[in-house]
Write a protein that holds these residues in place. Sequence first.
Motif, PDB file in Angstrom:
ATOM      1  N   UNK A 155     -52.722  18.359  32.848  1.00 41.09           N
ATOM      2  CA  UNK A 155     -53.991  18.479  32.261  1.00 41.09           C
ATOM      3  C   UNK A 155     -54.898  19.297  33.131  1.00 41.09           C
ATOM      4  N   UNK A 156     -54.746  20.611  33.175  1.00 40.34           N
ATOM      5  CA  UNK A 156     -55.300  21.507  33.961  1.00 40.34           C
ATOM      6  C   UNK A 156     -56.476  22.098  33.210  1.00 40.34           C
ATOM      7  N   UNK A 157     -57.704  21.879  33.854  1.00 40.01           N
ATOM      8  CA  UNK A 157     -58.930  22.038  32.940  1.00 40.01           C
ATOM      9  C   UNK A 157     -59.283  23.709  33.328  1.00 40.01           C
ATOM     10  N   UNK A 158     -58.433  24.421  34.087  1.00 40.54           N
ATOM     11  CA  UNK A 158     -58.710  25.887  34.151  1.00 40.54           C
ATOM     12  C   UNK A 158     -57.738  26.543  33.135  1.00 40.54           C
ATOM     13  N   UNK A 210     -56.666  26.673  28.735  1.00 42.22           N
ATOM     14  CA  UNK A 210     -57.303  26.430  27.549  1.00 42.22           C
ATOM     15  C   UNK A 210     -56.975  24.933  26.734  1.00 42.22           C
ATOM     16  N   UNK A 211     -55.662  24.584  27.101  1.00 43.83           N
ATOM     17  CA  UNK A 211     -55.507  23.207  26.339  1.00 43.83           C
ATOM     18  C   UNK A 211     -56.067  22.057  27.170  1.00 43.83           C
ATOM     19  N   UNK A 212     -56.061  22.112  28.416  1.00 46.15           N
ATOM     20  CA  UNK A 212     -56.567  21.459  29.302  1.00 46.15           C
ATOM     21  C   UNK A 212     -58.357  21.066  29.110  1.00 46.15           C
ATOM     22  N   UNK A 213     -58.804  22.463  28.922  1.00 44.34           N
ATOM     23  CA  UNK A 213     -60.296  22.542  28.564  1.00 44.34           C
ATOM     24  C   UNK A 213     -60.676  22.011  27.408  1.00 44.34           C
ATOM     25  N   UNK A 214     -59.791  22.216  26.401  1.00 43.55           N
ATOM     26  CA  UNK A 214     -60.108  21.466  25.165  1.00 43.55           C
ATOM     27  C   UNK A 214     -60.069  19.877  25.190  1.00 43.55           C
ATOM     28  N   UNK A 215     -58.826  19.554  25.819  1.00 43.70           N
ATOM     29  CA  UNK A 215     -58.951  17.918  26.088  1.00 43.70           C
ATOM     30  C   UNK A 215     -60.038  17.477  26.970  1.00 43.70           C
ATOM     31  N   UNK A 216     -60.499  18.114  27.684  1.00 46.60           N
ATOM     32  CA  UNK A 216     -61.620  17.524  28.821  1.00 46.60           C
ATOM     33  C   UNK A 216     -62.854  17.555  27.868  1.00 46.60           C
TER      34      UNK A 216
END
Length: 367
Positions: free
Chosen positions: A77-80, A82-88
């Motif tokens: 879950x890397x918030x840098x 797109x997918x991680x940013x979406x979940x965040x």
Amino acid sequence: MGIQGRELIRAMEAWAPTRLAVEKDRIGLQVGNPDAEVRGVLVTLDVTEDVVDEAIRLGANWIVAHHAVIYKPVSSLRTDRPAGRLYQKLLQHQIQVYIAHTNLDTADDGVNDVLAERLGLQETEVLLPHVHERLKKIVVFVPEDHHEAVLNAMCEAGAGWIGQYSHCTFNVNGTGTFLPREGTNPYIGEQGKLERVKEIRLETIITESIQSRVIQAMLNAHPYEEVAYDLYPLDNPGPAMGLGRVGHLPQPVTLRELAEQVKSAYEIEGVRFVGEPDRQVRRVAVMGGSGGRFYSAALDKQADVYITGDVDFHTAQDALADGLCLIDPGHHVERWIVPRVCEKLRSALPDVSVTPSRVNTNPFRFA
């Protein structure tokens, strides 16, 4: 006070039960808490970051979508990214995401019925069955003077269908007995006295999906304070349900004309098609999403043309060799389910704000 998410989920699953989904499909609540209050619902085909931003602007804390937001196992879950940013963003704003995918494709009045309806197909049937509705027999005992009212209420709620015959019931006269005890308010008889009443045993068939609706209709029409009724599971196979639909156009058209009709019906810029443009076609199969691998089902149903998205090169060659025309309108035409989901949820949950997404999630453009 608003409703809890479980009520929203029940409303969706009364229409598109999870048992209608194909095995291992990613459906249900994928993000959030089922007990979260529903302050607003945004309905969309896909969950993208723009859709989440739209939900935030609208104050909607529930998203109902057709395509899964978590389709593959999440390894990080890397918030840098797109997918991680979406979940965040979903978690930060406490937005719940509920998915109805192949269960909504399969359901009556779901994705494939909507697509067939927009094309004006007639006498439609399931293209690729994968589940049969469970059948039950319901038996209720009714005083003679309310027999017709209860029978009609149950049948209008969907009971009593066998093939294309409706109101199929069996009725037997008999005598019911009961003794009203202290605290009762009997429709017939009086407290402390054994009563004998001429009643009719009314029995009919229902599908499991409409059970609660039929029982409620029966209870509303029945005069008794306490209604005696029985439910029996049946081994009889129920109606076939599955992916895709096949039916007839009102009249034959050429393949080229049908391609233009598809563009108009689905309000899209263009389609790809396979087959001779001037070939006459009338029997049409349609499947929302990526259904190219199921083209043999369209052949089995003697379709002239199969309409589905994401058709690959070799599938197109194989279908052409087998004499089947294809029209590919893209995957995104499934967006036409969004208004239907809104309609269903507004009917089931009239006090909840339900909004269709205005974000275009189609990644493709036409030159």
